[in-house]
Design a protein around this motif. Structure first.
Motif, PDB file in Angstrom:
ATOM      1  N   TYR A 151       0.484  -0.998   0.062  1.00 43.84           N
ATOM      2  CA  TYR A 151       0.119   0.471  -0.629  1.00 43.84           C
ATOM      3  C   TYR A 151       0.627   1.019  -0.194  1.00 43.84           C
ATOM      4  CZ  TYR A 151      -4.120  -3.443   1.304  1.00 43.84           C
ATOM      5  OH  TYR A 151      -5.054  -3.817   1.113  1.00 43.84           O
ATOM      6  N   LEU A 180      -4.031  -1.643  -3.275  1.00 44.00           N
ATOM      7  CA  LEU A 180      -4.803  -1.437  -3.123  1.00 44.00           C
ATOM      8  C   LEU A 180      -6.230  -1.650  -3.528  1.00 44.00           C
ATOM      9  CD1 LEU A 180      -6.194  -0.003  -0.017  1.00 44.00           C
ATOM     10  CD2 LEU A 180      -5.442   1.997  -0.809  1.00 44.00           C
ATOM     11  N   ASN A 195      -9.226   6.732  -0.193  1.00 44.28           N
ATOM     12  CA  ASN A 195      -8.449   6.545   0.671  1.00 44.28           C
ATOM     13  C   ASN A 195      -7.093   7.625   0.997  1.00 44.28           C
ATOM     14  OD1 ASN A 195      -8.115   3.603   1.377  1.00 44.28           O
ATOM     15  ND2 ASN A 195      -8.655   3.990  -1.478  1.00 44.28           N
ATOM     16  N   THR A 696       1.847   2.975   6.591  1.00 41.36           N
ATOM     17  CA  THR A 696       0.613   1.858   5.693  1.00 41.36           C
ATOM     18  C   THR A 696       1.964   1.379   6.355  1.00 41.36           C
ATOM     19  OG1 THR A 696       2.827   2.213   3.805  1.00 41.36           O
ATOM     20  CG2 THR A 696       0.371   3.294   3.880  1.00 41.36           C
ATOM     21  N   TRP A 733      -7.916   1.234   6.048  1.00 45.43           N
ATOM     22  CA  TRP A 733      -8.155   0.117   5.302  1.00 45.43           C
ATOM     23  C   TRP A 733      -7.011  -1.480   5.546  1.00 45.43           C
ATOM     24  CZ3 TRP A 733     -11.499  -2.199   2.815  1.00 45.43           C
ATOM     25  CH2 TRP A 733     -11.678  -3.459   2.073  1.00 45.43           C
TER      26      TRP A 733
END
Length: 825
Positions: A151, A180, A195, A696, A733
């Motif tokens: 990601y 992603l 995102n 991330t 996420w």
């Protein structure tokens, strides 16, 4: 010796392979049909095993010298069409290779290719690993092990237009990776941009010519997706995700390198498209979901010649869907061809295009036809509207056509200097009826429509020269360049006479006139010889030059500076009826930029600070002069940002993070003059400050996470502007796929978005209207294998009623389900 297994009616018999052909003849003549098929299968397995014994396998890992994921790296046998690309962990495998001597090559754009002479032996597996070095690092190799943090893809050739790593760059930017996008089963750009920390959609694409693309709030200011591969690349519809390699959101006033035409004070959105690579590969997928959603996509890549210097890739999508309301649908197709040709070791030429067509009958925006105090409500949650009703009598369709072309010539002038020549053309055309509503007292809506036709075009030519050299012991990454931008709009709006509403409808209970508002009736009301259309023909041109330098004072301390000069020409609005122009003007502006980065831990942890500048050409507006309205040319608005923060990329890129605080001040904003109606005065100042965080990580094999948080405090003339969106935004996420079990490739994803309540009407303490806070949760389940992928996605799992808006109230979709199956080759 290999053995062949067959099955007779009673037991398992083993045969020596030297007799396999004789036995096959006996089987064909004498065995029963029910025994024949298993024996033939066994025979094929034997032949496959024998073939395997005559071939070899090559496998290995590709690593990159910076912090990028080593995915999609081309690994080929030179002089053949045999090859593959690396997976998300940088691993590759090539099977069934005939024995012999070969040259194995690993390559990707932006890195120096590596070759190794190898010998393939029958029945053996050969391990070959590569480390690719960025072009700018070719003289000083750095080894960084590959990673699985899929990601993050922090390095970008567009943000600084120089070979500067994320940890060396004082500017903040976020990247939505294709991994992603795939894990979330994203089908369009709007979904992908959820995102990005601090990016809030104000309203979805209207498809209208001129400004029909989706509008977003970023750091308190409006912005749109106007940039493609670093240059102008506008679309007026919600872009399909089939051609997205990634999306980069570059934060803060960015006029220094991009100009003010395609960027805003909050930042800009850059779509990076897929490029061809050196092996034959592809994927075909189909998605089906709630409310009649259907989408078919294809991604096919192939080399055109034997030496892999000419490459071609085609991405395409076709889809249609209804809305959750009684009327409303969309139908679209999208084709994106891409071609590159390596003329020689120094020159590479590439050209690609986006061709799109969309019919859209979306949900009308609800504006305020009266102040909140007159409506008697101040929050959308108090509206007594059944949002499953469209309040349309039939489908009002807007057709939008898009053609974007991008061409580049990249020339390696020497070991230290590179030339990049780039051309971009963007063309959009839209025709059809567009609808909107006004919210009125006594639970009523006025229904409005116009016939909106038009086109907009943008052409940009850019030339960059990049140097990477030393002055003494100090490394300089240097950029000098310029561009020419030309944009035009030709719009025709035909409204109901005197700009009247079509009718007024009660939005609660029974409405006898519900179906009266339909395209046939609206066109009849609009038509008439005495109902003149409103036309707008405008064009702007900018001529720009810029220079930038990032200099290593020490190995860890990097200072950067840049400045841009713009000559802006607005050709004004042309009236073809009279043959006259109005509002024509020209202005000059300088945009400086400064930055500093200190790497506390080399290539792992850095602190940074930046100053950025931008401007907006205001042009002519009515002003108060001695109590009378006169047309006056106003000065450009000016925006200045100061920002500082921390960037990290640690544990071999298993953890990546950016934390920053920014403060933006915009002065000389043109606002309404309270001393005279319809007059303007240039005395407005807007402040916008805030905090942003993005993390991330890949803490354990198979687990990937993304967490973002943004807080924005904006003020315009003592009020929070409606462009600012929610004060607090959260996006997250998490995904996990099994690594070692028999179900390897099975994965689960979970995440969503949260936003505070936000104003869409703010005229003071007693005249406000809020959209309520929201918390939307999504989930995904997938099973990913080398040849196929099956996915299931649920959006808005809790079926929450929520809204977005920009002086409007726009209801969002309820719970939706989508399934997908993809075949990879």
């Amino acid at each position: 010796m290999l053995l062949l297994f067959g099955i007779n009616t009673n037991n398992l018999v083993c045969f020596n392979t030297t007799h396999k052909f004789a036995l096959l003849k006996i089987i064909l003549n004498n065995m029963k049909v029910k025994i024949l098929l298993p024996l033939l299968s066994c025979f094929m397995l034997l032949m496959g095993a024998a073939s395997f014994a005559q071939t070899g396998t090559i496998r290995g890992t590709v690593s990159l010298s910076n912090d990028e994921i080593a995915d999609n790296i081309s690994v080929t046998l030179k002089g053949t069409k045999i090859g593959t690309v690396t997976d998300a962990q940088g691993n590759y495998e090539i099977k069934n290779i005939r024995p012999g001597n070969y040259t194995l090559k690993a390559s990707v754009v932006g890195f120096s290719p590596k070759e190794e002479i190898i010998t393939v032996t029958a029945g053996k597996e050969l391990l070959v690993n590569f480390t690719l070095i960025t072009t700018s690092e070719a003289l000083t190799e750095v080894f960084v092990k590959g990673n699985a943090n899929k990601y993050t893809k922090a390095e970008s050739q567009y943000v600084s237009r120089m070979s500067v790593k994320n940890l060396e760059n004082s500017q903040v930017y976020n990247v939505v990776t294709k991994e992603l996008i795939k894990d979330q089963l994203v089908t369009n750009q709007d979904e992908a941009l959820k995102n990005v920390p601090g990016l809030y959609q104000l309203w979805a694409a209207t498809n209208r010519a001129g400004d029909g693309a989706s509008w977003y709030s970023l750091r308190g200011f409006t912005t749109q997706s106007l940039v493609r591969n670093g240059l102008a690349g506008k679309v007026n519809s919600n872009t399909d995700a089939v051609n997205l390699e990634r999306i980069e959101v570059i934060k803060g006033p960015s006029a220094t390198l991009f100009g003010n035409v395609v960027s805003s004070y909050g930042g800009l959105i850059n779509r990076v498209t897929k490029k061809p690579f050196e092996t034959f590969a592809g994927e075909v997928s189909y998605q089906n979901g709630s409310y009649g959603f259907n989408r078919l996509t294809a991604d096919v890549n192939t080399p055109i010649n034997d030496d892999n210097t000419a490459l071609f890739r085609l991405n395409a999508a076709f889809g249609n869907a209804n809305t959750f309301q009684d009327f409303g649908y969309s139908k679209s197709f999208f084709v994106a061809p891409s071609f590159s040709y390596k003329v020689n070791d120094k020159l590479t030429i590439s050209i690609d295009a986006e061709i799109g067509n969309q019919d859209n009958s979306g949900m009308p925006l609800i504006y305020f036809g009266a102040a909140p105090s007159q409506l008697g409500i101040s929050n959308a949650k108090d509206l007594d509207i059944n949002f499953k009703r469209s309040f349309l009598g039939d489908e009002f369709v807007m057709n939008t056509k898009t053609l974007n072309v991008f061409a580049q010539a990249l020339y390696q002038m020497s070991e230290k200097w590179t030339s990049q020549t780039v051309f971009s053309s963007s063309s959009n055309k839209a025709t059809g009826l567009q609808t909107w509503f006004y919210l009125l007292p006594n639970q009523q809506l006025s229904r409005n429509a116009w016939d909106a036709n038009g086109r907009d075009n943008a052409i940009e030519f850019q030339q960059n020269f990049n140097g990477d050299f030393n002055i003494g012991s100090m490394r300089n990454r240097f950029l000098v360049g310029g561009d020419i931008y030309y944009g035009s709009n030709n719009l025709v709006f035909k409204n109901i006479k005197n700009y009247a509403a079509y009718d007024v409808i009660n939005y609660t209970g029974t409405a006898a006139n519900y179906y009266d508002f339909n395209p046939t009736n609206v066109r009849n009301r609009i038509s008439g010889n005495d109902n003149d259309p409103y036309t707008s023909n405008s064009a702007v041109t900018t001529y720009s030059a810029y220079v930038a330098d990032a200099i290593n004072i020490t190995e860890r301390l990097i200072l950067s500076a840049a400045v841009r000069f713009d000559h802006f020409e607005n050709q004004g609005s042309f009236d073809p009826l009279s043959g006259t122009e109005a509002g024509k003007f020209s202005q000059n502006a300088f945009s400086p930029k400064f930055g500093a980065v200190f790497q506390i831990l080399k290539d792992q942890l850095s602190v940074f600070g930046n100053y950025q500048n931008s401007f907006k050409n205001v042009g002519f507006a009515s002003a108060n002069e001695g109590g009378s309205l006169v047309l006056k040319q106003f000065d450009p608005e000016r925006a200045n940002q100061f920002e500082f923060g921390v960037k990290a990329n640690a544990f071999q890129n298993k953890l990546s993070a950016t934390i920053s605080y920014y403060n933006i001040k915009v002065k000389d904003i043109v606002t309404s003059d309270p001393s005279l109606p319809n007059a303007s005065i240039q005395n407005g100042t807007q402040f916008s400050k805030g905090f942003e965080l993005e993390i991330t990580a890949n803490p354990i094999p198979g687990l990937n996470l993304l967490v973002g948080y943004a807080k924005n405090d904006s003020e315009l003339n003592d009020l929070r502007p409606i462009t600012a969106g929610p004060e607090n935004l959260i996006n997250y996420w998490f995904s996990y796929n099994l690594q070692t079990t028999k179900l390897k490739g099975l994965g689960l994803g979970f995440g969503g978005n949260y936003g505070d309540a936000t104003y869409v009407y703010n005229a003071g303490p007693t005249e406000t209207f809020e959209l309520p806070s929201y918390s939307v949760v999504n989930a995904a389940l997938y099973y990913d294998q080398p040849k196929y992928r099956v996915s299931l996605k649920v959006n808005n799992l809790t079926d929450e009623l929520y809204f977005n808006g920009y002086s409007t109230i726009n209801v969002q979709a309820p719970r939706t389900l989508m399934g997908s199956i993809a075949y990879k080759f």
